[in-house]
Motif scaffolding. Structure first.
Motif, mmCIF file in Angstrom:
data_model
loop_
_atom_site.group_PDB
_atom_site.id
_atom_site.type_symbol
_atom_site.label_atom_id
_atom_site.label_comp_id
_atom_site.label_asym_id
_atom_site.label_seq_id
_atom_site.Cartn_x
_atom_site.Cartn_y
_atom_site.Cartn_z
ATOM 1 N N ILE A 1 11.669 151.732 -31.502
ATOM 2 C CA ILE A 1 12.698 151.909 -30.483
ATOM 3 C C ILE A 1 12.082 151.631 -29.116
ATOM 4 O O ILE A 1 11.300 152.436 -28.610
ATOM 5 C CB ILE A 1 13.283 153.342 -30.538
ATOM 6 N N PRO A 2 12.430 150.496 -28.512
ATOM 7 C CA PRO A 2 11.923 150.216 -27.171
ATOM 8 C C PRO A 2 12.753 150.973 -26.133
ATOM 9 O O PRO A 2 13.955 151.188 -26.319
ATOM 10 C CB PRO A 2 12.111 148.710 -27.034
ATOM 11 N N PHE A 3 12.103 151.390 -25.036
ATOM 12 C CA PHE A 3 12.814 152.050 -23.945
ATOM 13 C C PHE A 3 12.006 151.919 -22.670
ATOM 14 O O PHE A 3 10.852 151.501 -22.706
ATOM 15 C CB PHE A 3 13.107 153.523 -24.280
ATOM 16 N N GLN A 4 12.648 152.255 -21.561
ATOM 17 C CA GLN A 4 11.982 152.209 -20.265
ATOM 18 C C GLN A 4 11.950 153.596 -19.665
ATOM 19 O O GLN A 4 12.951 154.312 -19.686
ATOM 20 C CB GLN A 4 12.734 151.271 -19.318
ATOM 21 N N ALA A 5 10.788 153.993 -19.149
ATOM 22 C CA ALA A 5 10.620 155.295 -18.497
ATOM 23 C C ALA A 5 9.307 155.281 -17.730
ATOM 24 O O ALA A 5 8.326 154.709 -18.198
ATOM 25 C CB ALA A 5 10.606 156.421 -19.525
ATOM 26 N N PRO A 6 9.272 155.931 -16.559
ATOM 27 C CA PRO A 6 8.029 155.981 -15.803
ATOM 28 C C PRO A 6 7.021 156.982 -16.375
ATOM 29 O O PRO A 6 5.882 157.024 -15.957
ATOM 30 C CB PRO A 6 8.483 156.412 -14.406
ATOM 31 N N MET A 7 7.427 157.771 -17.353
ATOM 32 C CA MET A 7 6.610 158.815 -17.975
ATOM 33 C C MET A 7 6.171 159.857 -16.954
ATOM 34 O O MET A 7 4.986 160.125 -16.758
ATOM 35 C CB MET A 7 5.404 158.229 -18.710
ATOM 36 N N SER A 8 7.174 160.444 -16.339
ATOM 37 C CA SER A 8 6.947 161.575 -15.446
ATOM 38 C C SER A 8 6.470 162.759 -16.277
ATOM 39 O O SER A 8 6.534 162.735 -17.514
ATOM 40 C CB SER A 8 8.248 161.935 -14.723
ATOM 41 N N SER A 9 6.039 163.808 -15.618
ATOM 42 C CA SER A 9 5.605 165.016 -16.331
ATOM 43 C C SER A 9 6.713 165.554 -17.216
ATOM 44 O O SER A 9 6.470 165.986 -18.339
ATOM 45 C CB SER A 9 5.200 166.118 -15.357
ATOM 46 N N ALA A 10 7.949 165.538 -16.698
ATOM 47 C CA ALA A 10 9.085 166.046 -17.484
ATOM 48 C C ALA A 10 9.310 165.204 -18.732
ATOM 49 O O ALA A 10 9.603 165.738 -19.809
ATOM 50 C CB ALA A 10 10.348 166.069 -16.621
ATOM 51 N N GLN A 11 9.173 163.898 -18.607
ATOM 52 C CA GLN A 11 9.378 163.023 -19.761
ATOM 53 C C GLN A 11 8.267 163.195 -20.801
ATOM 54 O O GLN A 11 8.542 163.265 -21.996
ATOM 55 C CB GLN A 11 9.467 161.571 -19.299
ATOM 56 N N VAL A 12 7.048 163.290 -20.339
ATOM 57 C CA VAL A 12 5.926 163.503 -21.264
ATOM 58 C C VAL A 12 6.087 164.844 -21.969
ATOM 59 O O VAL A 12 5.931 164.940 -23.187
ATOM 60 C CB VAL A 12 4.567 163.418 -20.522
ATOM 61 N N SER A 13 6.459 165.879 -21.240
ATOM 62 C CA SER A 13 6.664 167.205 -21.840
ATOM 63 C C SER A 13 7.780 167.163 -22.868
ATOM 64 O O SER A 13 7.678 167.764 -23.942
ATOM 65 C CB SER A 13 7.002 168.237 -20.764
ATOM 66 N N ARG B 1 14.689 158.129 -37.965
ATOM 67 C CA ARG B 1 15.272 157.224 -36.972
ATOM 68 C C ARG B 1 16.315 157.946 -36.116
ATOM 69 O O ARG B 1 16.333 157.788 -34.888
ATOM 70 C CB ARG B 1 15.887 156.007 -37.642
ATOM 71 N N ALA B 2 17.177 158.724 -36.756
ATOM 72 C CA ALA B 2 18.203 159.466 -36.016
ATOM 73 C C ALA B 2 17.556 160.416 -35.009
ATOM 74 O O ALA B 2 17.989 160.510 -33.857
ATOM 75 C CB ALA B 2 19.102 160.231 -36.978
ATOM 76 N N ARG B 3 16.507 161.089 -35.436
ATOM 77 C CA ARG B 3 15.795 162.005 -34.543
ATOM 78 C C ARG B 3 15.173 161.250 -33.371
ATOM 79 O O ARG B 3 15.287 161.653 -32.210
ATOM 80 C CB ARG B 3 14.715 162.744 -35.338
ATOM 81 N N ALA B 4 14.502 160.148 -33.664
ATOM 82 C CA ALA B 4 13.846 159.359 -32.621
ATOM 83 C C ALA B 4 14.865 158.787 -31.640
ATOM 84 O O ALA B 4 14.657 158.825 -30.424
ATOM 85 C CB ALA B 4 13.032 158.233 -33.256
ATOM 86 N N GLU B 5 15.967 158.275 -32.140
ATOM 87 C CA GLU B 5 17.001 157.722 -31.260
ATOM 88 C C GLU B 5 17.583 158.805 -30.363
ATOM 89 O O GLU B 5 17.823 158.571 -29.180
ATOM 90 C CB GLU B 5 18.096 157.043 -32.075
ATOM 91 N N TRP B 6 17.815 159.990 -30.913
ATOM 92 C CA TRP B 6 18.343 161.091 -30.114
ATOM 93 C C TRP B 6 17.358 161.490 -29.021
ATOM 94 O O TRP B 6 17.750 161.669 -27.861
ATOM 95 C CB TRP B 6 18.656 162.302 -30.996
ATOM 96 N N VAL B 7 16.094 161.617 -29.368
ATOM 97 C CA VAL B 7 15.086 162.025 -28.379
ATOM 98 C C VAL B 7 14.974 160.995 -27.262
ATOM 99 O O VAL B 7 14.932 161.356 -26.085
ATOM 100 C CB VAL B 7 13.715 162.259 -29.068
ATOM 101 N N VAL B 8 14.957 159.716 -27.605
ATOM 102 C CA VAL B 8 14.863 158.676 -26.571
ATOM 103 C C VAL B 8 16.124 158.681 -25.698
ATOM 104 O O VAL B 8 16.043 158.578 -24.475
ATOM 105 C CB VAL B 8 14.598 157.300 -27.199
#
Length: 95
Positions: free
Chosen positions: A9-21, A82-89
């Motif tokens: 699953i490709p996505f875009q994110a700056p990987m802020s602290s909140a996103q990493v957490s 896959r469903a879990r990963a898609e939901w999290v992203v």
């Protein structure tokens, strides 16, 4: 030993602290420190004894959450992962 990639699953994110957490909590990812070896994943999360999520860094803010397995999981397992990963992203905090 070679692995299979049932999905990514490709996505875009700056990987802020909140996103990493968020990724760490929701997927149980272990975040690796920066490394000179570009082929290593940024993070890894175990799914079962033979499978896991790998978070791979692309260019800029591009990332890929990849499912890798060394055994053949059931179609039900893959669908669940896959469903879990898609939901999290999709639910990833956007700041």
């Amino acid at each position: 030993m070679a692995y299979a990639t049932p999905f990514s699953i490709p996505f875009q994110a700056p990987m802020s602290s909140a996103q990493v957490s968020w990724l760490r909590e929701e997927l149980g990812l272990t975040i690796h420190p920066k490394t000179a070896i570009a082929d290593l994943p940024f993070a890894f999360g175990l799914l079962d004894r033979f499978s896991g999520f790998y978070l791979l860094k692309g260019e800029g803010d591009r990332w890929t959450l990849e499912c890798r397995t060394y055994e053949e999981p059931t179609p039900e397992q893959v669908a669940s992962w896959r469903a879990r990963a898609e939901w999290v992203v999709a639910a990833l905090p956007r700041r």
